[in-house]
Design a protein around this motif. Sequence first.
Motif, mmCIF file in Angstrom:
data_model
loop_
_atom_site.group_PDB
_atom_site.id
_atom_site.type_symbol
_atom_site.label_atom_id
_atom_site.label_comp_id
_atom_site.label_asym_id
_atom_site.label_seq_id
_atom_site.Cartn_x
_atom_site.Cartn_y
_atom_site.Cartn_z
ATOM 1 N N ALA A 96 -0.019 -3.758 38.592
ATOM 2 C CA ALA A 96 -0.244 -2.439 38.769
ATOM 3 C C ALA A 96 -0.199 -1.496 37.720
ATOM 4 N N GLY A 97 0.901 -1.805 36.928
ATOM 5 C CA GLY A 97 1.342 -0.915 35.675
ATOM 6 C C GLY A 97 0.594 -1.346 34.293
ATOM 7 N N ALA A 98 0.708 -0.756 33.266
ATOM 8 C CA ALA A 98 0.215 -0.912 31.893
ATOM 9 C C ALA A 98 1.297 -0.987 30.951
ATOM 10 N N PRO A 99 1.052 -1.498 29.784
ATOM 11 C CA PRO A 99 2.121 -1.450 28.773
ATOM 12 C C PRO A 99 2.099 0.057 28.291
ATOM 13 N N ASP A 100 3.257 0.639 27.572
ATOM 14 C CA ASP A 100 3.472 1.595 26.982
ATOM 15 C C ASP A 100 2.551 1.693 25.809
ATOM 16 N N LYS A 101 2.172 3.152 25.743
ATOM 17 C CA LYS A 101 0.964 3.285 24.457
ATOM 18 C C LYS A 101 1.479 3.267 23.040
ATOM 19 N N ARG A 102 2.651 3.198 22.880
ATOM 20 C CA ARG A 102 3.304 2.858 21.367
ATOM 21 C C ARG A 102 3.231 1.260 21.413
ATOM 22 N N ASN A 103 3.201 0.808 20.325
ATOM 23 C CA ASN A 103 3.190 -0.872 19.837
ATOM 24 C C ASN A 103 4.402 -1.170 20.003
ATOM 25 N N ALA A 104 4.629 -2.505 19.854
ATOM 26 C CA ALA A 104 5.968 -2.943 19.862
ATOM 27 C C ALA A 104 6.805 -2.628 18.526
ATOM 28 N N ALA A 105 6.228 -2.771 17.383
ATOM 29 C CA ALA A 105 7.119 -2.492 16.070
ATOM 30 C C ALA A 105 7.649 -1.022 16.037
ATOM 31 N N ALA A 107 7.943 0.747 18.623
ATOM 32 C CA ALA A 107 9.168 1.031 19.803
ATOM 33 C C ALA A 107 10.458 0.486 19.220
ATOM 34 N N ILE A 108 10.399 -0.984 18.604
ATOM 35 C CA ILE A 108 11.657 -1.359 17.841
ATOM 36 C C ILE A 108 12.428 -0.323 17.110
ATOM 37 N N VAL A 109 11.567 0.290 16.246
ATOM 38 C CA VAL A 109 12.108 1.264 15.364
ATOM 39 C C VAL A 109 12.858 2.352 15.810
ATOM 40 N N ASP A 110 11.919 2.881 16.934
ATOM 41 C CA ASP A 110 12.203 4.199 17.488
ATOM 42 C C ASP A 110 13.553 3.962 18.240
ATOM 43 N N ILE A 111 13.703 2.966 19.196
ATOM 44 C CA ILE A 111 14.880 2.474 19.863
ATOM 45 C C ILE A 111 16.141 2.188 19.204
ATOM 46 N N VAL A 112 16.150 1.537 18.092
ATOM 47 C CA VAL A 112 17.256 1.440 17.133
ATOM 48 C C VAL A 112 17.604 2.865 16.346
ATOM 49 N N ARG A 113 16.505 3.464 16.133
ATOM 50 C CA ARG A 113 17.015 4.706 15.564
ATOM 51 C C ARG A 113 17.831 5.699 16.317
ATOM 52 N N GLU A 114 17.254 5.722 17.708
ATOM 53 C CA GLU A 114 18.122 6.382 18.763
ATOM 54 C C GLU A 114 19.405 5.876 18.843
ATOM 55 N N SER A 115 19.881 4.770 18.852
ATOM 56 C CA SER A 115 21.218 4.037 19.326
ATOM 57 C C SER A 115 21.571 3.334 17.903
ATOM 58 N N THR A 128 6.996 -11.823 14.165
ATOM 59 C CA THR A 128 5.899 -10.843 13.675
ATOM 60 C C THR A 128 6.346 -9.659 13.938
ATOM 61 N N ASN A 129 6.570 -9.185 15.376
ATOM 62 C CA ASN A 129 6.916 -7.897 15.623
ATOM 63 C C ASN A 129 8.177 -7.253 15.167
ATOM 64 N N VAL A 130 9.043 -7.878 14.469
ATOM 65 C CA VAL A 130 10.387 -7.579 13.730
ATOM 66 C C VAL A 130 9.865 -7.333 12.224
ATOM 67 N N ALA A 131 9.237 -8.240 11.828
ATOM 68 C CA ALA A 131 8.971 -8.025 10.368
ATOM 69 C C ALA A 131 7.975 -6.801 10.415
ATOM 70 N N GLU A 132 7.107 -6.496 11.210
ATOM 71 C CA GLU A 132 6.233 -5.471 11.302
ATOM 72 C C GLU A 132 7.327 -4.159 11.403
ATOM 73 N N ALA A 133 8.261 -4.312 12.204
ATOM 74 C CA ALA A 133 9.216 -2.992 12.413
ATOM 75 C C ALA A 133 9.762 -2.775 10.922
ATOM 76 N N LEU A 134 10.164 -3.777 10.350
ATOM 77 C CA LEU A 134 10.831 -3.803 9.155
ATOM 78 C C LEU A 134 9.999 -2.983 8.086
ATOM 79 N N THR A 135 8.680 -3.227 8.035
ATOM 80 C CA THR A 135 7.708 -2.546 7.248
ATOM 81 C C THR A 135 7.771 -0.829 7.646
ATOM 82 N N LEU A 136 7.922 -0.709 8.880
ATOM 83 C CA LEU A 136 7.836 0.517 9.154
ATOM 84 C C LEU A 136 9.078 1.516 9.057
#
Length: 320
Positions: A96-105, A107-115, A128-136
Motif C-alpha cells: 500500500a505504501g511507497a518508499p520515502d522520497k530521499r534516496n538510501a545514501a 538517508a544514511i547520512v541524515d540519520i547518522v548526522r542526527e545521532s 554500494t549505498n554505504v560507499a555512496e553515503a561516504l561520497t556525500l
Amino acid sequence: MKQVIFDTDIGIDDAMALLFLHYAPDVSIRAIVTGFGNASIEHTTRNALHMKERFDIDAPVYRGAAGPLGDALGEGYPDFVHGQNGLGDIDVPDPAGAPDKRNAAQAIVDIVRESPGQVSIVAVGRMTNVAEALTLEPELPALVGELIVMGGAFGFNGHRGNVSPVAEANIAGDPLAADIVFSCGMPTTIVGLDVTNETVMSAAYIDGLRDDAGAAGEFLHAISRYYLAFNQRSTGRFECSTHDPSAVAYLLNPDLFETRDAAVRVVSEGIAIGQTIWSAPNPNYFTTAWKDIPACKICTGVDSEALLDLYRGTLLLAMQ
Ligand code: BDR
Ligand code: CA
C-alpha cells in the motif's frame, strides 16, 4: 536501545535477518535501505515495503542503488537462489505504501548526522549505498557507531567463495564499493562465509519456527522452501547457511563470535574479482596496498548452537 539502519537486498535470508531485528528487544530500526543484489532494486524495495506492512515494522523504507559503482562479477540476478521476486516466489501483494522520497545514501547520512556515534549499520547486501553515503559525507566513519557487514570469505574454517573460488556474492556484486568501505576507517566488523557457513539451519529447525513462531515463523518457512531446494541441488542437503541473520546476531551478541583485527582490501578486477584479502603489517612485503589501511574486525569463529538458540528465542518473542 540499539539504533539500526538495515541495508538489504531482500532476499530470503535478508528477510530472516529483518525479522530477527524486528523482534529483538532493545533494537530500534531507524531505516530499511534497499539495494540491488538478490533481485532488482524494484523487487527488493517492494519486498521491504511488503515486510514492513505485513509485520508492522515501524521504520521508513528508502530505495537505494540499482547497480554497482564499478565492475562486478556476473550479470543479472540469482533467481535460482532467491526466486524471481527475491522471496522464494511466494505471493507478494502490491504494498500500500511507497518508499520515502530521499534516496538510501542521503538517508544514511541524515540519520547518522542526527545521532552521531549512536547508529549501527547492518549491511547485508552490496556495499554500494554505504560507499555512496561516504561520497556525500566524508566524515561518515566518525559518525557511524559501527558497521556490521555480511560479506566476504577469508578461508577461515575452510570456507571459500560462493560465486567464485574466492569471492562471496555481496562483495563480488560491487567490489569497488566494498574496497572503499573496508578501507575508510569506519568501525567495521565483517561477518563472512567463514562463519555464516558454520551455522546451518536444518529443515527441522525451520519447521520448528513454523510451528512455534506464529506468523513470522510461517512466513520464514514459506519463503525458505526455495532457498533450501537450491541448497539441496548444490550440496544434496535440504538446509541453508545462516548468512544475513549472523550479522544481526553479531549486533545483538558479539560474544558469540571470535574475531581478529586486520586491514582488508578487495580485488576489483581480474579472475579474483571480489576476493577479500586481509593482511597483517609485514615490512618484507613489496606491496603497499594494505599499508596504513585502518583495521576491520573479521569474524573467524562462531558459537553456532548459541546463535541458533538466540535466533529462535528472538523469533518466539513474536508470540508474546
Ligand atoms: C549473501 O548473498 C546473498 O545471496 C544473501 O542474501 C547474503 O547476503 C551470501 O553470500
Ligand atoms: Ca543479503
